[in-house]
Design a protein around this motif. Structure first.
Motif, PDB file in Angstrom:
ATOM      1  N   LEU A  77     181.646 -44.801  82.878  1.00 30.56           N
ATOM      2  CA  LEU A  77     181.156 -44.622  81.689  1.00 30.56           C
ATOM      3  C   LEU A  77     181.179 -45.914  80.507  1.00 30.56           C
ATOM      4  CD1 LEU A  77     180.058 -42.116  79.880  1.00 30.56           C
ATOM      5  CD2 LEU A  77     182.221 -42.007  79.144  1.00 30.56           C
ATOM      6  N   ASP A  78     182.637 -46.489  80.691  1.00 33.91           N
ATOM      7  CA  ASP A  78     182.784 -47.535  79.886  1.00 33.91           C
ATOM      8  C   ASP A  78     181.778 -48.740  80.297  1.00 33.91           C
ATOM      9  OD1 ASP A  78     184.538 -49.009  78.335  1.00 33.91           O
ATOM     10  OD2 ASP A  78     185.196 -50.076  79.861  1.00 33.91           O
ATOM     11  N   THR A  79     181.599 -48.786  81.495  1.00 35.59           N
ATOM     12  CA  THR A  79     180.676 -49.864  81.781  1.00 35.59           C
ATOM     13  C   THR A  79     179.162 -49.793  81.329  1.00 35.59           C
ATOM     14  OG1 THR A  79     181.766 -50.269  84.029  1.00 35.59           O
ATOM     15  CG2 THR A  79     179.714 -51.359  83.980  1.00 35.59           C
ATOM     16  N   VAL A  80     179.019 -48.528  81.589  1.00 36.87           N
ATOM     17  CA  VAL A  80     177.467 -48.278  80.967  1.00 36.87           C
ATOM     18  C   VAL A  80     177.297 -48.492  79.470  1.00 36.87           C
ATOM     19  CG1 VAL A  80     177.464 -45.607  80.198  1.00 36.87           C
ATOM     20  CG2 VAL A  80     175.524 -46.692  81.624  1.00 36.87           C
ATOM     21  N   THR A  81     178.472 -48.125  78.888  1.00 33.96           N
ATOM     22  CA  THR A  81     178.398 -48.560  77.325  1.00 33.96           C
ATOM     23  C   THR A  81     178.225 -49.885  76.936  1.00 33.96           C
ATOM     24  OG1 THR A  81     180.721 -48.447  76.953  1.00 33.96           O
ATOM     25  CG2 THR A  81     179.749 -46.464  76.850  1.00 33.96           C
ATOM     26  N   THR A  82     179.031 -50.708  77.650  1.00 24.68           N
ATOM     27  CA  THR A  82     178.880 -52.159  77.691  1.00 24.68           C
ATOM     28  C   THR A  82     177.164 -52.566  77.706  1.00 24.68           C
ATOM     29  OG1 THR A  82     180.988 -52.321  78.519  1.00 24.68           O
ATOM     30  CG2 THR A  82     179.707 -54.423  78.092  1.00 24.68           C
ATOM     31  N   VAL A  83     176.898 -52.252  78.915  1.00 20.25           N
ATOM     32  CA  VAL A  83     175.640 -52.470  79.206  1.00 20.25           C
ATOM     33  C   VAL A  83     174.523 -52.026  78.151  1.00 20.25           C
ATOM     34  CG1 VAL A  83     173.563 -52.151  81.102  1.00 20.25           C
ATOM     35  CG2 VAL A  83     175.929 -52.327  81.618  1.00 20.25           C
ATOM     36  N   THR A 129     187.621 -55.974  72.749  1.00 21.52           N
ATOM     37  CA  THR A 129     187.841 -54.366  73.161  1.00 21.52           C
ATOM     38  C   THR A 129     187.680 -54.271  74.672  1.00 21.52           C
ATOM     39  OG1 THR A 129     185.763 -54.002  72.754  1.00 21.52           O
ATOM     40  CG2 THR A 129     187.275 -53.749  70.823  1.00 21.52           C
ATOM     41  N   ASN A 130     186.758 -54.969  75.243  1.00 21.14           N
ATOM     42  CA  ASN A 130     186.491 -54.738  76.702  1.00 21.14           C
ATOM     43  C   ASN A 130     187.806 -54.806  77.382  1.00 21.14           C
ATOM     44  OD1 ASN A 130     184.144 -53.369  76.826  1.00 21.14           O
ATOM     45  ND2 ASN A 130     183.368 -54.990  78.000  1.00 21.14           N
ATOM     46  N   PRO A 131     188.657 -55.893  77.489  1.00 23.81           N
ATOM     47  CA  PRO A 131     189.890 -56.162  78.068  1.00 23.81           C
ATOM     48  C   PRO A 131     190.705 -54.701  77.744  1.00 23.81           C
ATOM     49  CG  PRO A 131     189.221 -58.082  77.214  1.00 23.81           C
ATOM     50  CD  PRO A 131     188.298 -56.986  76.638  1.00 23.81           C
ATOM     51  N   ILE A 132     190.721 -54.463  76.754  1.00 25.06           N
ATOM     52  CA  ILE A 132     191.750 -53.481  76.088  1.00 25.06           C
ATOM     53  C   ILE A 132     191.148 -52.185  76.752  1.00 25.06           C
ATOM     54  CG2 ILE A 132     192.750 -52.080  74.172  1.00 25.06           C
ATOM     55  CD1 ILE A 132     192.292 -54.666  72.612  1.00 25.06           C
ATOM     56  N   SER A 133     190.058 -51.894  76.819  1.00 24.95           N
ATOM     57  CA  SER A 133     189.686 -50.458  77.437  1.00 24.95           C
ATOM     58  C   SER A 133     189.872 -50.578  78.862  1.00 24.95           C
ATOM     59  CB  SER A 133     188.373 -50.035  76.983  1.00 24.95           C
ATOM     60  OG  SER A 133     187.399 -50.985  77.284  1.00 24.95           O
ATOM     61  N   ASN A 134     189.543 -51.655  79.424  1.00 28.71           N
ATOM     62  CA  ASN A 134     189.774 -51.922  80.758  1.00 28.71           C
ATOM     63  C   ASN A 134     191.235 -51.751  81.310  1.00 28.71           C
ATOM     64  OD1 ASN A 134     190.620 -53.651  83.216  1.00 28.71           O
ATOM     65  ND2 ASN A 134     188.474 -54.420  83.290  1.00 28.71           N
TER      66      ASN A 134
END
Ligand code: NA
Ligand code: NA
Lengths: 83, 112, 174, 617, 488, 233, 117
Positions: free
Chosen positions: A34-40, B72-77
């Protein structure tokens, strides 16, 4: 023309993420997908702004990014029993 | 400018795809996080900046978006990875080492 | 000028000013215009928000905004970018390669950074670079997931993963 | 004095009882008696008048009419008379009970509403007063608590069923004629189709049959009458159920008209004969059920039903003699039944609420006035000459015989026979026979009780001797119904077929009684002793062993008991249980599971779509 | 123009509630009273003028088909008067009754509920109707659970789930209508509907009626009602039974008559109403829990009102409206009174109230009057309602309606049976244990008795309402008139 | 059984819905006519109100009454939640196993919090120019608070000031509506000058109302979030 | 891009899935999720209703400005309202669920039946 190729590729990327979202196997896997899909999707929104030539859609992308980041963190905190 | 921007977008999109591919392909949640976040962050960064280059008037906002994603991406990661570890998601069988037992807050985690 | 004000003022005011400037800059980026209406609104809003929200930045360990720090920050960002690009190509290669040449594992590295913000930046940098991401942080130790473990030794791992950022960050947060 | 003012006095007096009641109970008693007497006096002033007042006050845009004529006045004077006597009787009867303000207020309210009913000139105001009477009665029946509660429920449920039927009838008339006043309807209904008239009349029979306790609507009455406070039982039995009779007369003779009524038939069965036969059944069965009662008030109650049978029979028969007999019997039954209830009330008052026929006896000496009252009342109800009951019953018999209806006549005679038997039991078990030990020191009834008893007794004899007084009024309204005029004089009715002259009759009866008394007085030798001394030498023995009045008609019970079960009552009980059961089952739809509730919503939408598909228009 | 204040005053006061609460905790309880007094006065002042001609109150600066507007007609203003009357009584009652929980929140929610109800009956825009309907529903969900006890929360959850599904259906209906006609103005939709014949329209009708039917408690959409009405604090039970259901009925009627006006559907809904009536009364008959009994009785009464309205003649609708008024007043009295009876006896079981009439005479007297009125006995207002209903039903001289009236009366007899049983319980049954009951405070007895006065006064002289009922019925039924008034 | 019944009903329902929707003349034609509100808003909305975002002008003025109701509903949810939780015993059941957030998350949240609030403010102040608005901005502000709660256990929401903000914002909304009634013709009418197109100061009362809505929604949603994760003081 | 009915099928599908969840799942949270799905389908339906083929968002800017090429703004305003209402209901539902769980110790709707009949 080239933009539609971009869109296709992004579509494929989203489909891949969705596959993982459905397959799992753990809840965390789904969360990651889900997290990836949001970035995309954030990227997609920005590109769509370009496609439609609407500056205002950038705001949409930003709002989306903010909310989805918080969403991911919330899920993560939930999974580690933080809330 | 237009062509440079398009190339940047292309690179971004490519990496977005690769990241998603990694999500599907890699064996465990930790490795998927590696691909998912790293590649997609990078891809998103390039794509957004590319758009900013194609439309110079949009540059600042595009920059803002990309900086936000970068921050933010590294943080959520990290949060997701930690959640996985804390909730006991096991590492892939092919993993070579797990030093988390040496780490203070994981000492009493039962299943790893 | 800014430096002098920062050095003279108390911590709280310093943080306030910090936040105020940051917010104004973000506002300007958001509106992408220098029209007086937007600028006035931006300054006003940033001022009010900084007044109420500066508490959130207390104890974050913000670096003093000198020219030196700023230049170190730029250097850091540049090196980060280089690493990011390397990282992505690396990961992409591993993902696409039919054999998937990965040796994943979890290792521990050490850091000498003290400020929270510095640690955050370090952790984020590690996350964004070659096959590593920060699983957790406690005191001066970071728990790292490494996609291609080359050494299990703490010192060597630190050397391989953290040090290249740490040296820049140390200078920024000195 | 206008009718409106009279009703305002009646209702206002009823509702304002609470004010003096707050100050002192004495003042309240005075107030209640004054109101009752004022209403009686006020009613009396309308004697012989014919009034038709359209009120300026309208209800839901409908004009309300108050009117009086001979018919109304006849009932009105009975109502206010019985009402005031009962109020006077209540003064001591109700003294030490709780919620006495409530009691008086309701007594007066019921009186007022009954007056309203008979003075109503349109179906709406009739209904309003009718309903007020119904709920007020319910409250007063329930007053005694305990067993009175189911009795009250039975009454009000049946009464509501009746009211419903009434509303349907009244508003069907309204739908057709756009008016609710009696006068307008009666002129227009002459053109109505037989179907419509029958519909209205059948509904009317239901309404008034219920109030009148006509079989098969009678089941509320025995319970209600026996459980109500005695002065109110007197009102209830004496006059309140006669409102049903008034309704019958109203629908049959005032609204529809006898001629139209007698034409209504389905094949060979005419509506009139059905009603007559219902009357006959109502005479016979309840009378014999009454015979089996051990509760004095219950016995009286069952007899009320039986006597109603006579009234309905007379009225439904439709000859002027029959209607006169029925109407006169209304008045007569009001007097002697009220009197009997008051007597029982007096006994109850002194014995501390005992009215079980098996445990009383020999009270004649202790309560002589009460005994005389009961005796005259019993004579009246049996129809002994010199009492008013004789006259009215005679008129009814006469009608039946003249028209050669042997079966109905036989039924009527059978009823009288049953009445005789049961009142022998009634008198014997209370006043004659042996006096139980514990009632040795019983005092006489208080004066406020004796006055109404004596007054009633006087009236019974007066009307028995001079029936012309009421019959004159009755003849007036009977003529107005379009029946053959009656030729009435003070002593009775003069007609070609059979003259009633009470002078001759009285002379004969009085001389017979005198002779009998002479024989009895001189031949009396026995001395009453207490049974206890004789049989048991002071030891206690079971009551039913030594007191011979216990289970007086036991053999008769064994013979008829199982045929005289109150099947109708059992049916209503079953109906109530079924309703309860249905409720218990239907309630299960509310399962408590939220998903089912969502299912219902989806169901409705899906069902509507389905309906639309299968049934496009 | 001032009609908008009917909505805004309670709304604004509710918004300001937190501020007032800082000043003093005691103020909270006075605000609903103040708002309702204000609304009552406004309604009474407005009513005569709107009787002559309906006022269109423009909101947001655009005339009717374009913007949202309020239709201050006889029906809307009359109902808002009823809402403020019952609301006032209940708010005075609550002043002394609500002593637990977050009282400022209670009073704020209560104000919002009333403002939602008022808005719903006044608005002329379909979506706006939905919004105010939701305000009403959501605040009632919260108020049902106000005490946080098990029953309250459970029933609130069930109410919420059902209500939300209903609301969803309404939205779908609105979406269909908007998709077809591009407008949300009820008058304009009504015009278009006459010219179009499409299955989608039928679907929209079904969805709207079903959706609003949930709040209107039409069988079988009413499963939430017995739970919610019996578990809520009694003041809220009163307002739910007295007002909330009525708004649902109003909405159903508006949709059926003004917007769609399709005669075939009336009979379908009429039968549903009859089923509601029968089932409600029979269920109430077999209840021992008094508040649940009253709740089921509300179901029955709703059925009666729906039945009356679906006769679909001016007389029938007028009768339904009078019955609506009568039920609002009577059920409010009953729930308010029973609130204290239950509080004093400590149990909702009917048998625990044995003989309580002697201890609490005023409240019990009021309950008896209200019960009599509900059963339809003169001289109380319920009689006028019942009378008019029967008159309207029989006016058509059809056998069908005569039979239906028979069923209605069957239900009424059942209703009478349990209400008379209640009366006997209160007055004529012997109390099992001797308890010294505290006196009911004036804050309860005054509003209760005031409502009783209304019940009796309107029962004796219902004609005072007749012109209003007549024009309100015309407001609902006369589609062409409504369109003309709104769109000019 | 339940599944079977549900399936049958839902199949009927869905078929009915889809077929009915098929047959309805949906699409672009429903606002072809100039007397249709949608067409009117598009053609004249910007000209009349000065707000570049037509949806905003619809939401804030033309259908502002809906919006008032909408704000009210959120308010109801907020106080309803407070009322439902009022008498509640604090539950300590999960406290033992509760994980605290890592330093990274904590620091990140603290750093991002003011920025996101600023962004939320930006969104509702530009509601008349961009796709934002009071609700969107309010949601962003509330989610900033959520982030703070996620990152920092000890952070509590200052209920009193939140209530004040909420209340004041509501009063301002209603007050502006009444001002429209006073200075203009009707409640919620746009009585201020429309300003220059595409400028921050345009759209008359719209930005003011949206600021009020933004604060109100932000405060209410933050309160709801705090209530749901037990962070009320 | 697609025929309009495709969108309708999608919206209705989402609604039906939501309703199915509500009808068949025992867990209260799942029922609430079903409610949310159902409502989401409705929001989509509302948006679709106002959509015009090939048109853009009804926001003017210096570069875009033809009202003819914009979609109907009304349904968007409606959806906004509907969503906010949905959120409010959801918040209330969840708070009630928490309370209910405290009382019953379970979220199984078969067991949460203290009130019935
Ligand atoms: Na992300
Ligand atoms: Na990474």
């Amino acid at each position: 023309m080239i933009v539609s190729i971009f869109l296709l590729v992004i579509g494929a990327a989203i489909v891949l993420c969705l596959i993982r979202l459905i397959k799992g196997p753990t809840a965390t896997d789904r969360a990651v997908a889900l997290d990836t899909v949001t970035t995309v999707t954030t990227a997609l929104l920005v590109i769509l702004a370009l496609v439609f030539k609407r500056y205002i859609y950038l705001d949409v992308a930003l709002v989306y990014a903010v909310l989805m980041f918080i969403g991911s963190v919330a899920i993560a905190r939930f999974l580690e029993k933080g809330i | 400018m237009h062509i440079a921007g398009m190339i940047a977008i292309g690179i971004g999109v490519l990496f977005l795809f690769l990241g998603s591919f990694g999500i599907v392909r890699l064996p465990d949640v930790y490795n998927r996080l590696q691909a998912g976040t790293k590649c997609t962050t990078f891809g998103c960064l390039f794509a957004v900046l590319g758009v900013g280059i194609v439309e110079p008037a949009w540059f600042w906002k595009a920059l803002l978006v990309s900086l936000f994603v970068l921050l933010t991406n590294p943080i959520s990661n990290h949060a997701l990875g930690r959640a996985a570890k804390k909730s006991g998601v096991p590492l892939w069988d092919g993993s070579v080492v797990d030093k988390s037992r040496d780490f203070p807050s994981y000492a009493n985690t039962e299943k790893l | 000028m800014v430096e002098r004000i920062f050095k003279k003022s108390t911590t709280r005011v310093r943080i306030f000013l910090y936040l105020f400037i940051l917010l104004t800059l973000v506002w300007m980026a958001l509106t992408s215009t220098l029209h007086w209406q937007e600028l006035t609104a931006g300054v006003l809003i940033s001022f009010i928000l900084s007044l109420f929200l500066s508490k959130s930045y207390v104890g974050l360990g913000l670096p003093t905004p000198t020219v030196k720090t700023l230049s170190f920050l730029l250097i850091y960002i540049a090196s980060l970018f280089k690493e990011i690009i390397k990282a992505n190509i690396d990961v992409a290669y591993r993902v696409v390669h039919p054999k998937m040449p990965i040796r994943p594992g979890i290792v521990v590295v050490k850091t000498e950074l003290k400020q929270d913000l510095a640690k955050l930046m370090l952790a984020n940098s590690i996350t964004l670079t070659p096959g590593t991401f920060t699983l957790d942080i406690a005191g001066d130790k970071l728990l790292i997931h490494w996609i291609n473990v080359s050494t299990q030794d703490e010192e060597k791992a630190t050397q391989a993963i953290a040090l290249k950022f740490e040296k820049h960050l140390k200078r920024v947060f000195s | 004095m206008t009718l409106g003012l009279l009703l305002i006095v009646a209702f206002g007096g009823a509702l304002l009882v609470y004010l003096p009641g707050k100050i002192s109970s004495k003042l309240r008693d005075v107030w209640a008696v004054l109101v009752a007497l004022a209403v009686l006096l006020g009613t009396a002033t309308f004697y012989g008048k014919s009034v038709h007042d359209a009120l300026s006050y309208q209800f839901l845009g409908l004009p309300l009419v108050l009117r009086t004529n001979d018919l109304s006045w006849f009932f009105a004077i009975a109502i206010s008379g019985v009402g005031s006597f009962s109020i006077i009787f209540s003064l001591s009867y109700i003294k030490n009970r709780e919620r006495t303000d409530f009691y008086y207020s309701l007594m007066l309210l019921i009186n007022a509403s009954m007056l309203g009913i008979v003075f109503a000139g349109d179906l709406l105001s009739f209904y309003v007063f009718w309903e007020i009477m119904s709920w007020a009665t319910f409250l007063l029946i329930s007053y005694n608590r305990g067993n009175a509660l189911p009795a009250g429920m039975k009454y009000i449920v049946m009464s509501m069923t009746g009211s419903a039927a009434y509303l349907v009838a009244a508003l069907s008339l309204y739908a057709k004629y756009s008016t609710l006043t009696f006068s307008a309807i009666s002129t227009q209904i002459t053109t109505a189709s037989p179907g419509f008239t029958s519909f209205i009349l059948i509904l009317g029979f239901m309404v008034f049959g219920i109030k009148n306790a006509l079989v098969p609507f009678h089941t509320w009455l025995p319970d209600a009458h026996s459980e109500a406070p005695s002065p109110f039982s007197a009102v209830l039995s004496g006059i309140l159920i006669k409102m049903g009779t008034y309704g019958f007369i109203l629908f049959l003779y005032v609204l529809v008209g006898f001629h139209q009524f007698s034409q209504l038939a389905w094949k060979a069965v005419s509506l009139q004969s059905v009603l007559c036969w219902l009357g006959a059944i109502t005479i016979v069965i309840p009378t014999f059920i009454a015979l089996m009662q051990d509760d004095a008030k219950r016995l009286l109650a069952w007899h009320s039903i039986g006597q109603i049978g006579y009234i309905i029979l007379g009225i439904a028969y439709g000859t002027s003699l029959g209607v006169a007999g029925g109407a006169f019997h209304v008045l007569n039954h009001a007097t002697f039944k009220a009197l009997l209830f008051l007597c029982v009330g007096a006994v109850e008052y002194r014995t501390g609420g005992v009215r079980d026929l098996n445990s009383l006896g020999g009270l004649m000496r202790r309560m002589p006035i009460t005994f005389i009252g009961a005796l005259i009342g019993a004579f009246g109800i049996i129809g002994m000459p010199l009492t008013n009951g004789f006259v009215s019953k005679w008129l009814i018999y006469k009608t039946l015989i003249l028209n050669q209806d042997p079966f109905l006549a036989f039924a009527a005679l059978l009823g009288t026979w049953g009445t005789l038997l049961s009142f022998y039991k009634f008198l014997h078990n209370i006043f004659l026979g042996q006096l139980p030990e514990k009632y040795k020191d019983l005092k006489k009834a208080p004066t406020s009780m004796q006055i109404p008893i004596l007054l009633y007794s006087g009236i019974i004899v007066l009307f028995g001797v001079l029936p012309g007084i009421p019959l004159k009024i009755i003849a007036g309204f009977v003529t107005s119904f379009g029946l053959t005029p009656l030729n009435v004089n003070l002593w009775g009715i003069v007609s070609e077929t059979g003259t009633l002259n009470t002078i001759n009759l009285s002379m004969a009866v009085v001389s017979a009684f005198f002779a009998a008394w002479v024989v009895f007085a001189f031949s009396r030798r026995s001395v009453p002793t207490t049974a206890q001394d004789t049989y048991a030498a002071g030891a206690s023995i079971p009551r039913d062993k030594y007191q011979y009045s216990v289970e007086f008609y036991n053999p008769l019970y064994r013979m008829m008991g199982r045929y005289l079960r109150d099947v109708v009552d059992e049916f209503y009980g079953w109906l109530a249980r079924v309703t309860q059961m249905t409720g218990e089952i239907v309630r299960r739809l509310y399962t408590g599971d939220a998903r089912d509730y969502v299912l219902y919503i989806v169901l409705i939408v899906a069902a509507s779509i389905g309906l639309k598909i299968w049934w496009p228009t | 123009m001032v009609a908008v204040l009917l909505i805004i005053v309670p709304l604004g006061l509710a918004f300001a509630m937190p501020l007032f609460n800082f000043v003093s905790k005691r103020i909270a309880a006075y605000l609903p009273i103040a708002a309702m007094v204000c609304n009552l006065i406004l309604s009474i002042l407005l009513l005569p003028s709107v009787m002559e001609n309906t006022r269109i109150v423009i909101l947001g600066g655009l005339p009717p088909p374009l913007g949202i507007h309020l239709v201050a007609g006889p029906l809307g203003v009359g109902l808002s008067g009823l809402i403020s009357l019952v609301g006032l009584a209940v708010s005075i009652y609550a002043w002394g009754y609500i002593k637990q929980g977050a009282q400022d929140k209670y009073h704020a929610l209560y104000l919002l509920l009333l403002s939602g109800a008022t808005g719903a009956v006044l608005t002329g825009d379909l979506f706006n109707l939905f919004v105010f309907y939701e305000i009403l529903c959501i605040s009632s969900y919260a108020l049902v659970a106000y005490l946080g006890d098990r029953n309250g929360v459970e029933s609130a959850v069930k109410y919420l789930i059902q209500g939300s599904v209903g609301s969803g259906l309404i939205l779908v209906g609105i979406a269909i209508l908007y998709g077809m006609f591009g407008t949300l103005n009820m008058a304009q939709i009504a015009i278009h509907i006459d010219n179009v014949d499409s299955p989608a329209l039928f679907l929209a009708l079904v969805l709207l009626v079903t959706g609003f039917g949930v709040e209107a408690a039409i069988f079988p959409l009413n499963a939430w009602l017995p739970d919610a009405h019996s578990s809520a604090p009694s003041s809220i039970s009163a307002i739910l039974s007295g007002i909330a259901i009525k708004v649902g009925i109003y909405a159903v009627a508006r949709v059926l008559f003004t917007i769609f006006g399709v005669a075939v559907v009336f009979q379908y809904v009429l039968l549903l109403g009859l089923a509601t009536l029968l089932i409600g009364e029979i269920c109430a008959f077999s209840q021992d829990n008094i508040k649940r009994m009253l709740a089921y009785s509300s179901v029955g009464q709703v059925g009666l009102i729906v039945f009356a309205m679906c006769i679909a003649t001016p007389d029938g609708v007028g009768a339904g409206l009078l019955q609506l008024v009568s039920h609002a007043l009577s059920k409010a009295v009953l729930f308010l009174g029973v609130g204290y009876l239950v509080a004093r006896s400590g149990s909702m079981s009917l048998s625990s109230l044995n003989g309580i009439g002697k201890r609490m005479p005023v409240v019990c007297f009021a309950c008896v009057v209200a019960a009599f009125s509900l059963v339809g006995l003169p001289p109380f207002v319920g009689f006028a309602g019942k009378f008019l209903i029967v008159r309207a039903a029989l006016a058509g001289k059809s056998i069908f309606f005569t039979v239906l009236i028979g069923i209605v009366f069957l239900a009424t007899v059942v209703e009478g049976a349990y209400f008379f049983r209640m009366v006997q319980t209160l007055y004529f049954k012997d109390a099992k244990r001797q308890i010294e009951y505290k006196k009911v405070p004036a804050s309860a007895s005054i509003p209760i008795m005031a409502l009783v006065v209304f019940i009796v006064a309107l029962g004796v002289y219902p004609d005072v309402l007749l012109p209003y009922l007549k024009s309100a019925a015309a407001d609902l039924l006369n589609k062409a008139g409504y369109i003309k008034e709104v769109l000019g | 059984m339940r599944i079977l019944i549900s399936c049958v009903l839902l199949v009927i329902l869905s078929l009915g819905l889809v077929f009915a929707l098929e047959q309805a003349p949906f699409g672009s034609n429903q606002i072809d006519n100039a007397d249709k509100p949608g067409r009117f808003y598009l053609n004249q909305g910007m000209e009349k109100t000065g707000a570049a975002n037509v949806v905003t002008s619809v939401v804030v003025t033309y259908r502002g009454f809906d919006t008032l109701g909408e704000v009210t509903i959120l308010f109801i949810a907020a106080i309803g939640l407070g009322a439902v939780f009022h008498s509640r015993k604090k539950v300590k059941r999960y406290e033992k196993e509760k994980q605290s957030a890592s330093l990274i998350l904590q620091t990140g949240c603290r750093f991002l919090f003011p920025l996101i609030v600023l962004f939320g403010t930006y969104v509702f102040i530009h509601g008349h120019l961009s796709p934002g608005g009071g609700f969107q901005g309010g949601v962003i502000i509330a989610s900033a608070f959520l982030l703070l709660f996620l990152g920092c256990e000890e952070k509590k929401i200052p209920m009193k000031s939140m209530n004040t903000v909420e209340s004041l914002a509501g009063i301002i909304f209603v007050g502006i509506g009444l001002a429209g009634l006073y200075w203009g013709e009707s409640f919620l009418e746009n009585f201020l000058p429309r300003g220059m197109d595409y400028m921050l100061l345009s759209g008359g009362v719209i930005p003011i109302i949206y600021i009020a809505i933004g604060f109100k929604v932000g405060a209410e949603l933050a309160g709801i979030v705090a209530g749901l994760i037990e962070r009320n003081p | 891009m697609f025929h309009q009915s495709t969108y309708f099928v999608g919206c209705v599908g989402l609604m039906i899935v939501g309703l199915y969840t509500m009808l068949t799942k025992k867990n209260l949270i799942k029922v609430i999720i079903g409610l949310s799905l159902f409502e989401t389908g409705i929001y989509l339906l509302l948006v679709v209703v106002g959509y015009i083929q090939g048109a853009t968002a009804p926001i003017f800017s210096r570069t875009t400005g033809s009202p003819a090429e914009m979609v109907d703004p009304t349904p968007q305003a409606l959806v906004l309202t509907a969503i906010v209402i949905g959120v409010a209901v959801l918040a209330l539902a969840l708070s009630l669920t928490i309370r209910l769980h405290e009382h019953y110790g379970t979220l199984n709707l078969r067991k949460i039946r203290g009130l019935k009949w």
